[in-house]
Design a protein around this motif. Sequence first.
Motif, PDB file in Angstrom:
ATOM      1  N   GLU A  91     -57.220 -16.102  27.527  1.00  0.00           N
ATOM      2  CA  GLU A  91     -56.073 -15.567  26.799  1.00  0.00           C
ATOM      3  C   GLU A  91     -55.196 -14.728  27.719  1.00  0.00           C
ATOM      4  OE1 GLU A  91     -59.226 -15.123  25.790  1.00  0.00           O
ATOM      5  OE2 GLU A  91     -59.361 -16.383  24.001  1.00  0.00           O
ATOM      6  N   GLY A  92     -55.853 -13.951  28.586  1.00  0.00           N
ATOM      7  CA  GLY A  92     -55.113 -13.154  29.560  1.00  0.00           C
ATOM      8  C   GLY A  92     -54.364 -14.025  30.543  1.00  0.00           C
ATOM      9  N   ALA A  93     -55.007 -15.090  30.997  1.00  0.00           N
ATOM     10  CA  ALA A  93     -54.348 -16.020  31.913  1.00  0.00           C
ATOM     11  C   ALA A  93     -53.173 -16.708  31.242  1.00  0.00           C
ATOM     12  CB  ALA A  93     -55.351 -17.057  32.419  1.00  0.00           C
ATOM     13  N   ALA A  94     -53.319 -17.043  29.972  1.00  0.00           N
ATOM     14  CA  ALA A  94     -52.220 -17.667  29.235  1.00  0.00           C
ATOM     15  C   ALA A  94     -51.048 -16.699  29.105  1.00  0.00           C
ATOM     16  CB  ALA A  94     -52.697 -18.113  27.857  1.00  0.00           C
ATOM     17  N   GLY A  95     -51.341 -15.444  28.870  1.00  0.00           N
ATOM     18  CA  GLY A  95     -50.289 -14.440  28.786  1.00  0.00           C
ATOM     19  C   GLY A  95     -49.581 -14.237  30.105  1.00  0.00           C
ATOM     20  N   ILE A  96     -50.338 -14.267  31.186  1.00  0.00           N
ATOM     21  CA  ILE A  96     -49.734 -14.133  32.514  1.00  0.00           C
ATOM     22  C   ILE A  96     -48.821 -15.314  32.800  1.00  0.00           C
ATOM     23  CG2 ILE A  96     -50.241 -14.145  34.989  1.00  0.00           C
ATOM     24  CD1 ILE A  96     -52.790 -12.530  34.287  1.00  0.00           C
ATOM     25  N   GLY A  97     -49.265 -16.521  32.469  1.00  0.00           N
ATOM     26  CA  GLY A  97     -48.438 -17.704  32.692  1.00  0.00           C
ATOM     27  C   GLY A  97     -47.154 -17.668  31.885  1.00  0.00           C
ATOM     28  N   ALA A  98     -47.255 -17.258  30.631  1.00  0.00           N
ATOM     29  CA  ALA A  98     -46.054 -17.158  29.798  1.00  0.00           C
ATOM     30  C   ALA A  98     -45.137 -16.058  30.311  1.00  0.00           C
ATOM     31  CB  ALA A  98     -46.446 -16.894  28.352  1.00  0.00           C
ATOM     32  N   GLY A  99     -45.724 -14.969  30.771  1.00  0.00           N
ATOM     33  CA  GLY A  99     -44.922 -13.889  31.346  1.00  0.00           C
ATOM     34  C   GLY A  99     -44.197 -14.315  32.603  1.00  0.00           C
ATOM     35  N   MET A 100     -44.852 -15.140  33.404  1.00  0.00           N
ATOM     36  CA  MET A 100     -44.187 -15.669  34.602  1.00  0.00           C
ATOM     37  C   MET A 100     -42.960 -16.482  34.218  1.00  0.00           C
ATOM     38  SD  MET A 100     -47.221 -17.015  37.013  1.00  0.00           S
ATOM     39  CE  MET A 100     -48.230 -15.936  37.969  1.00  0.00           C
ATOM     40  N   ALA A 101     -43.093 -17.264  33.173  1.00  0.00           N
ATOM     41  CA  ALA A 101     -41.961 -18.089  32.739  1.00  0.00           C
ATOM     42  C   ALA A 101     -40.830 -17.229  32.205  1.00  0.00           C
ATOM     43  CB  ALA A 101     -42.413 -19.087  31.680  1.00  0.00           C
ATOM     44  N   LEU A 102     -41.165 -16.190  31.469  1.00  0.00           N
ATOM     45  CA  LEU A 102     -40.136 -15.358  30.851  1.00  0.00           C
ATOM     46  C   LEU A 102     -39.432 -14.451  31.851  1.00  0.00           C
ATOM     47  CD1 LEU A 102     -41.829 -14.301  27.519  1.00  0.00           C
ATOM     48  CD2 LEU A 102     -39.838 -15.765  27.809  1.00  0.00           C
ATOM     49  N   MET A 103     -40.191 -13.812  32.727  1.00  0.00           N
ATOM     50  CA  MET A 103     -39.607 -12.774  33.563  1.00  0.00           C
ATOM     51  C   MET A 103     -39.443 -13.173  35.015  1.00  0.00           C
ATOM     52  SD  MET A 103     -41.463  -9.397  32.059  1.00  0.00           S
ATOM     53  CE  MET A 103     -43.082  -9.948  32.534  1.00  0.00           C
ATOM     54  N   GLY A 104     -40.491 -13.670  35.605  1.00  0.00           N
ATOM     55  CA  GLY A 104     -40.493 -13.810  37.045  1.00  0.00           C
ATOM     56  C   GLY A 104     -39.738 -14.975  37.607  1.00  0.00           C
ATOM     57  N   VAL A 105     -40.190 -16.163  37.345  1.00  0.00           N
ATOM     58  CA  VAL A 105     -39.673 -17.338  38.034  1.00  0.00           C
ATOM     59  C   VAL A 105     -38.216 -17.591  37.693  1.00  0.00           C
ATOM     60  CG1 VAL A 105     -39.951 -19.821  38.271  1.00  0.00           C
ATOM     61  CG2 VAL A 105     -41.949 -18.356  38.176  1.00  0.00           C
ATOM     62  N   HIS A 106     -37.857 -17.526  36.426  1.00  0.00           N
ATOM     63  CA  HIS A 106     -36.485 -17.838  36.055  1.00  0.00           C
ATOM     64  C   HIS A 106     -35.543 -16.681  36.364  1.00  0.00           C
ATOM     65  CE1 HIS A 106     -37.838 -21.559  34.585  1.00  0.00           C
ATOM     66  NE2 HIS A 106     -38.675 -21.000  33.755  1.00  0.00           N
ATOM     67  N   GLY A 107     -36.064 -15.455  36.385  1.00  0.00           N
ATOM     68  CA  GLY A 107     -35.252 -14.330  36.830  1.00  0.00           C
ATOM     69  C   GLY A 107     -34.914 -14.457  38.302  1.00  0.00           C
ATOM     70  N   ILE A 108     -35.879 -14.897  39.090  1.00  0.00           N
ATOM     71  CA  ILE A 108     -35.639 -15.121  40.514  1.00  0.00           C
ATOM     72  C   ILE A 108     -34.615 -16.233  40.698  1.00  0.00           C
ATOM     73  CG2 ILE A 108     -36.698 -15.961  42.646  1.00  0.00           C
ATOM     74  CD1 ILE A 108     -39.271 -14.516  41.705  1.00  0.00           C
TER      75      ILE A 108
END
Length: 116
Positions: free
Chosen positions: A71-88
């Motif tokens: 569940e934590g890994a799923a949250g990290i992956g979704a967070g990457m999509a929301l904040m990190g990768v597309h923000g970059i």
Amino acid sequence: MHEPLVQLWIWGAAIFSDPRFAAAVPAFLVSWMIGNRNTALVCAVIAFCTIKLIIWSSSIPFDGAYQIPVEGAAGIGAGMALMGVHGIQDRVNQLDLKNILQAIAQSIADAIRGKK
């Protein structure tokens, strides 16, 4: 009909017992739902490849008793999509790389010539 569905559920859930897949699938789905269909697969690959680094940096052993929950890994992956990768991606699109590279080349040339 009940038994094949149970077997299908067990098989499908077994894939997500690996934190890499548990991070990559939500990253892909969230990215796709946001509308970034061109970069959804890239986001999933980044999440798949970096989740072990995140586990390592949080002092959780890779195969130890304190493995990150899926569940934590799923949250990290979704967070990457929301904040990190597309923000970059947005920041890179805002940069004017041609002018930046010209300024760097001009600075190097000035340094070689002895100008300040």
